[in-house]
Design a protein around this motif. Structure first.
Motif, PDB file in Angstrom:
ATOM      1  N   ASP A 238     -31.328 152.500  61.962  1.00  0.00           N
ATOM      2  CA  ASP A 238     -32.378 151.479  61.883  1.00  0.00           C
ATOM      3  C   ASP A 238     -33.021 151.438  60.495  1.00  0.00           C
ATOM      4  OD1 ASP A 238     -32.188 152.235  64.914  1.00  0.00           O
ATOM      5  OD2 ASP A 238     -33.001 150.212  64.720  1.00  0.00           O
ATOM      6  N   ARG A 239     -33.012 152.583  59.825  1.00  0.00           N
ATOM      7  CA  ARG A 239     -33.519 152.626  58.448  1.00  0.00           C
ATOM      8  C   ARG A 239     -33.000 153.917  57.812  1.00  0.00           C
ATOM      9  NH1 ARG A 239     -39.343 150.878  56.220  1.00  0.00           N
ATOM     10  NH2 ARG A 239     -39.477 149.784  58.212  1.00  0.00           N
ATOM     11  N   ILE A 240     -32.528 153.796  56.580  1.00  0.00           N
ATOM     12  CA  ILE A 240     -32.053 154.973  55.853  1.00  0.00           C
ATOM     13  C   ILE A 240     -32.910 155.112  54.599  1.00  0.00           C
ATOM     14  CG2 ILE A 240     -30.074 156.025  54.659  1.00  0.00           C
ATOM     15  CD1 ILE A 240     -28.231 154.389  56.474  1.00  0.00           C
ATOM     16  N   ALA A 241     -33.499 156.288  54.410  1.00  0.00           N
ATOM     17  CA  ALA A 241     -34.324 156.528  53.221  1.00  0.00           C
ATOM     18  C   ALA A 241     -33.418 156.789  52.022  1.00  0.00           C
ATOM     19  CB  ALA A 241     -35.243 157.720  53.471  1.00  0.00           C
ATOM     20  N   SER A 242     -33.993 156.753  50.804  1.00  0.00           N
ATOM     21  CA  SER A 242     -33.133 156.874  49.619  1.00  0.00           C
ATOM     22  C   SER A 242     -32.579 158.296  49.430  1.00  0.00           C
ATOM     23  CB  SER A 242     -33.845 156.387  48.360  1.00  0.00           C
ATOM     24  OG  SER A 242     -35.085 157.009  48.244  1.00  0.00           O
ATOM     25  N   ASN A 243     -33.040 159.247  50.250  1.00  0.00           N
ATOM     26  CA  ASN A 243     -32.428 160.589  50.207  1.00  0.00           C
ATOM     27  C   ASN A 243     -31.387 160.780  51.316  1.00  0.00           C
ATOM     28  OD1 ASN A 243     -33.964 160.809  52.503  1.00  0.00           O
ATOM     29  ND2 ASN A 243     -34.627 162.911  52.088  1.00  0.00           N
ATOM     30  N   GLY A 244     -31.134 159.726  52.116  1.00  0.00           N
ATOM     31  CA  GLY A 244     -30.122 159.819  53.174  1.00  0.00           C
ATOM     32  C   GLY A 244     -30.663 160.194  54.539  1.00  0.00           C
ATOM     33  N   ASP A 245     -31.959 160.450  54.666  1.00  0.00           N
ATOM     34  CA  ASP A 245     -32.521 160.670  56.014  1.00  0.00           C
ATOM     35  C   ASP A 245     -32.358 159.381  56.814  1.00  0.00           C
ATOM     36  OD1 ASP A 245     -33.345 163.155  55.171  1.00  0.00           O
ATOM     37  OD2 ASP A 245     -35.492 162.699  55.161  1.00  0.00           O
ATOM     38  N   VAL A 246     -32.071 159.544  58.101  1.00  0.00           N
ATOM     39  CA  VAL A 246     -31.721 158.369  58.918  1.00  0.00           C
ATOM     40  C   VAL A 246     -32.632 158.230  60.134  1.00  0.00           C
ATOM     41  CG1 VAL A 246     -29.937 157.459  60.471  1.00  0.00           C
ATOM     42  CG2 VAL A 246     -29.297 158.300  58.222  1.00  0.00           C
ATOM     43  N   ALA A 247     -33.257 157.063  60.255  1.00  0.00           N
ATOM     44  CA  ALA A 247     -33.964 156.747  61.505  1.00  0.00           C
ATOM     45  C   ALA A 247     -32.987 156.029  62.416  1.00  0.00           C
ATOM     46  CB  ALA A 247     -35.157 155.836  61.227  1.00  0.00           C
ATOM     47  N   ASN A 248     -32.842 156.517  63.621  1.00  0.00           N
ATOM     48  CA  ASN A 248     -31.986 155.835  64.606  1.00  0.00           C
ATOM     49  C   ASN A 248     -32.558 156.116  65.984  1.00  0.00           C
ATOM     50  OD1 ASN A 248     -29.628 154.197  65.175  1.00  0.00           O
ATOM     51  ND2 ASN A 248     -28.706 156.023  66.063  1.00  0.00           N
ATOM     52  N   LYS A 249     -31.907 155.579  66.995  1.00  0.00           N
ATOM     53  CA  LYS A 249     -32.396 155.688  68.374  1.00  0.00           C
ATOM     54  C   LYS A 249     -32.753 157.117  68.747  1.00  0.00           C
ATOM     55  CE  LYS A 249     -33.056 153.079  70.682  1.00  0.00           C
ATOM     56  NZ  LYS A 249     -34.445 152.578  70.744  1.00  0.00           N
ATOM     57  N   ILE A 250     -33.849 157.257  69.454  1.00  0.00           N
ATOM     58  CA  ILE A 250     -34.314 158.567  69.891  1.00  0.00           C
ATOM     59  C   ILE A 250     -33.150 159.340  70.547  1.00  0.00           C
ATOM     60  CG2 ILE A 250     -35.149 157.741  72.172  1.00  0.00           C
ATOM     61  CD1 ILE A 250     -37.088 160.198  69.998  1.00  0.00           C
ATOM     62  N   GLY A 251     -33.020 160.574  70.145  1.00  0.00           N
ATOM     63  CA  GLY A 251     -31.905 161.387  70.655  1.00  0.00           C
ATOM     64  C   GLY A 251     -30.839 161.621  69.599  1.00  0.00           C
ATOM     65  N   THR A 252     -30.843 160.790  68.539  1.00  0.00           N
ATOM     66  CA  THR A 252     -29.837 160.968  67.482  1.00  0.00           C
ATOM     67  C   THR A 252     -30.034 162.309  66.778  1.00  0.00           C
ATOM     68  OG1 THR A 252     -29.774 158.566  67.152  1.00  0.00           O
ATOM     69  CG2 THR A 252     -28.881 159.936  65.372  1.00  0.00           C
ATOM     70  N   TYR A 253     -31.298 162.644  66.526  1.00  0.00           N
ATOM     71  CA  TYR A 253     -31.602 163.926  65.850  1.00  0.00           C
ATOM     72  C   TYR A 253     -31.099 165.098  66.697  1.00  0.00           C
ATOM     73  CZ  TYR A 253     -34.640 167.654  63.941  1.00  0.00           C
ATOM     74  OH  TYR A 253     -35.139 168.814  63.422  1.00  0.00           O
ATOM     75  N   SER A 254     -31.352 165.059  68.001  1.00  0.00           N
ATOM     76  CA  SER A 254     -30.853 166.161  68.860  1.00  0.00           C
ATOM     77  C   SER A 254     -29.336 166.260  68.748  1.00  0.00           C
ATOM     78  CB  SER A 254     -31.177 165.945  70.341  1.00  0.00           C
ATOM     79  OG  SER A 254     -32.331 165.228  70.525  1.00  0.00           O
ATOM     80  N   LEU A 255     -28.675 165.118  68.742  1.00  0.00           N
ATOM     81  CA  LEU A 255     -27.206 165.140  68.651  1.00  0.00           C
ATOM     82  C   LEU A 255     -26.752 165.761  67.336  1.00  0.00           C
ATOM     83  CD1 LEU A 255     -26.284 161.616  70.098  1.00  0.00           C
ATOM     84  CD2 LEU A 255     -25.982 163.842  71.210  1.00  0.00           C
ATOM     85  N   ALA A 256     -27.484 165.449  66.250  1.00  0.00           N
ATOM     86  CA  ALA A 256     -27.096 165.977  64.934  1.00  0.00           C
ATOM     87  C   ALA A 256     -27.268 167.495  64.891  1.00  0.00           C
ATOM     88  CB  ALA A 256     -27.927 165.304  63.848  1.00  0.00           C
ATOM     89  N   VAL A 257     -28.345 167.990  65.494  1.00  0.00           N
ATOM     90  CA  VAL A 257     -28.574 169.451  65.529  1.00  0.00           C
ATOM     91  C   VAL A 257     -27.461 170.112  66.341  1.00  0.00           C
ATOM     92  CG1 VAL A 257     -30.130 171.254  66.348  1.00  0.00           C
ATOM     93  CG2 VAL A 257     -31.069 169.228  65.218  1.00  0.00           C
ATOM     94  N   LEU A 258     -27.160 169.517  67.484  1.00  0.00           N
ATOM     95  CA  LEU A 258     -26.096 170.070  68.336  1.00  0.00           C
ATOM     96  C   LEU A 258     -24.748 170.020  67.619  1.00  0.00           C
ATOM     97  CD1 LEU A 258     -27.027 168.428  71.751  1.00  0.00           C
ATOM     98  CD2 LEU A 258     -27.151 170.865  71.174  1.00  0.00           C
ATOM     99  N   ALA A 259     -24.521 168.931  66.906  1.00  0.00           N
ATOM    100  CA  ALA A 259     -23.238 168.770  66.207  1.00  0.00           C
ATOM    101  C   ALA A 259     -23.060 169.887  65.184  1.00  0.00           C
ATOM    102  CB  ALA A 259     -23.182 167.395  65.535  1.00  0.00           C
ATOM    103  N   ARG A 260     -24.137 170.172  64.433  1.00  0.00           N
ATOM    104  CA  ARG A 260     -24.050 171.233  63.420  1.00  0.00           C
ATOM    105  C   ARG A 260     -23.727 172.580  64.082  1.00  0.00           C
ATOM    106  NH1 ARG A 260     -25.513 171.326  58.077  1.00  0.00           N
ATOM    107  NH2 ARG A 260     -24.485 169.316  58.219  1.00  0.00           N
ATOM    108  N   GLN A 261     -24.359 172.831  65.196  1.00  0.00           N
ATOM    109  CA  GLN A 261     -24.159 174.102  65.919  1.00  0.00           C
ATOM    110  C   GLN A 261     -22.707 174.265  66.392  1.00  0.00           C
ATOM    111  OE1 GLN A 261     -25.936 176.744  66.632  1.00  0.00           O
ATOM    112  NE2 GLN A 261     -24.881 177.635  68.407  1.00  0.00           N
ATOM    113  N   HIS A 262     -22.064 173.114  66.739  1.00  0.00           N
ATOM    114  CA  HIS A 262     -20.748 173.186  67.363  1.00  0.00           C
ATOM    115  C   HIS A 262     -19.603 172.753  66.441  1.00  0.00           C
ATOM    116  CE1 HIS A 262     -23.463 173.094  70.900  1.00  0.00           C
ATOM    117  NE2 HIS A 262     -22.591 173.984  71.344  1.00  0.00           N
ATOM    118  N   GLY A 263     -19.907 172.555  65.161  1.00  0.00           N
ATOM    119  CA  GLY A 263     -18.832 172.179  64.217  1.00  0.00           C
ATOM    120  C   GLY A 263     -18.324 170.761  64.420  1.00  0.00           C
ATOM    121  N   VAL A 264     -19.172 169.906  64.990  1.00  0.00           N
ATOM    122  CA  VAL A 264     -18.800 168.494  65.160  1.00  0.00           C
ATOM    123  C   VAL A 264     -19.391 167.730  63.974  1.00  0.00           C
ATOM    124  CG1 VAL A 264     -19.231 166.446  66.609  1.00  0.00           C
ATOM    125  CG2 VAL A 264     -18.723 168.661  67.689  1.00  0.00           C
TER     126      VAL A 264
END
Ligand code: MRU
Length: 345
Positions: A238-264
């Motif tokens: 929905d919006r990307i800051a100039s450092n690459g931080d990303v606003a998207n639908k609630i739950g995206t951040y949880s998915l990203a944390v989980l992805a890092r943990q599991h090598g996804v």
């Protein structure tokens, strides 16, 4: 159009100076288009989630301005600009997070400032251009994102970043569409509470195109990743800051944390109209909070109820959790600040 170039479902159609908006609240049970002839109507369509998804909101707003110009120029050729600017202000208040809304309104406002004679045709043409450019960007990002996936054949997506959320073809779903054309692909979609965009929109949209998809409850994501069932998460923004931080639908951040943990790996797919060059990082993004009634069962809605709800509908994923940002101008990987600067045109 040949079958390959045929657009899937269309959230927005511009027909003879009238905007047709697919009422996404009724999907997948009914396909119903409402007609809009005023900017006030379009602002309400955005606010009420008939049309949603960052690029689609921007395109709808651009058509809203075209409708406003036509209405007010014909009614009062001397003073039309004042009323149109009020309509632009109203449209800008319809939703706060997706920057495509403000980006499109700014393009429209600039065009209006430049025009000296009859504005109706020129403003309409710009809205159509914004719509067509978005479709072209999605097709390009689809190809680039499918290249990034390479041989990976199992993905998960969140919310709806498809044809329904854009001018057509989709951002995250554009990549999934392109990858599915290249070979068999396993696709999981999270249901995306509380509005269920994943269940009601993404699953429906992919099935319309003959792409099989497995729906999961949002809370299944960790288990899915631990079971080695996916290689990539692909989402829109929905919006990307100039450092690459990303606003998207609630739950995206949880998915990203989980992805890092599991090598996804985590892919964000968004046109450059979603990049907010004016902000340094995600902390400067306004997160929309929607009414508690969208979450609370009716029995909790009395004034004296002890049960309340907090309903933020977007979150911020820090750039460091993202493997690739795919735009129509190229693919960016870490370091994001330099990469984003390079694709700025
Ligand atoms: O609240 P919504 O349905 O407008 O939220 C939409 C999303 O978060 C999408 O994932 C995002 O806009 C990307 S759309 C290409």
């Amino acid at each position: 159009m040949s079958d390959k170039n045929k657009l899937s479902v269309q959230a927005l159609q511009w027909q003879n100076g009238v905007l047709l908006v697919l009422d996404q609240r009724q999907l997948p049970d009914a396909i119903a288009y409402d007609q809009y002839k005023t900017a006030i109507g379009v602002a309400e369509a955005i606010k009420s989630m008939r049309v949603r998804g960052a690029p689609a909101i921007g395109i709808a707003a651009a058509y809203g301005v075209a409708l406003s110009v036509k209405q007010h120029y014909l009614n009062s050729p001397e003073t039309w600009r004042v009323v149109v600017m009020q309509d632009i202000e109203l449209l800008s208040q319809s939703r706060p997070t997706a920057v495509n809304l403000f980006w499109a309104l700014e393009l429209m406002r600039k065009k209006i400032d430049e025009i000296t004679g009859d504005p109706v045709d020129e403003v309409e043409q710009l809205a159509i251009r914004i719509h067509l450019d978005d479709i072209a960007s999605n097709k390009k990002m689809g190809r680039l994102g499918a290249d990034v996936l390479g041989n990976a054949r199992s993905v998960m997506t969140h919310c709806n970043a498809g044809a329904l959320a854009t001018g057509g073809f989709g951002t995250a779903l554009g990549v999934i569409r392109s990858a599915a054309e290249r070979g068999s692909l396993t696709v999981y979609a999270g249901e995306t509470r509380p509005w269920l965009q994943g269940a009601r929109l993404t699953a429906w949209e992919l099935a319309q195109d003959g792409i099989a998809v497995t729906l999961i409850a949002d809370s299944v994501a960790a288990h899915l990743m631990k079971s080695n069932k996916i290689e990539w998460i692909i989402v829109g923004a929905d919006r990307i800051a100039s450092n690459g931080d990303v606003a998207n639908k609630i739950g995206t951040y949880s998915l990203a944390v989980l992805a890092r943990q599991h090598g996804v790996k985590m892919m964000v797919v968004a046109p450059t109209s979603t990049i907010d060059w004016g902000i340094l990082d995600g902390s400067q993004i306004t997160i929309e909070e929607r009414p508690a009634e969208e979450l609370l069962p009716k029995c909790y809605l009395q004034d004296d109820s002890l049960v309340s709800a907090w309903n933020p509908v977007f979150d911020i994923t820090p750039a460091e959790l993202i493997s690739a940002i795919v735009t129509e101008n190229g693919v960016i990987e870490d370091p994001f600040v330099a990469g984003l600067e390079k694709i700025k045109r």
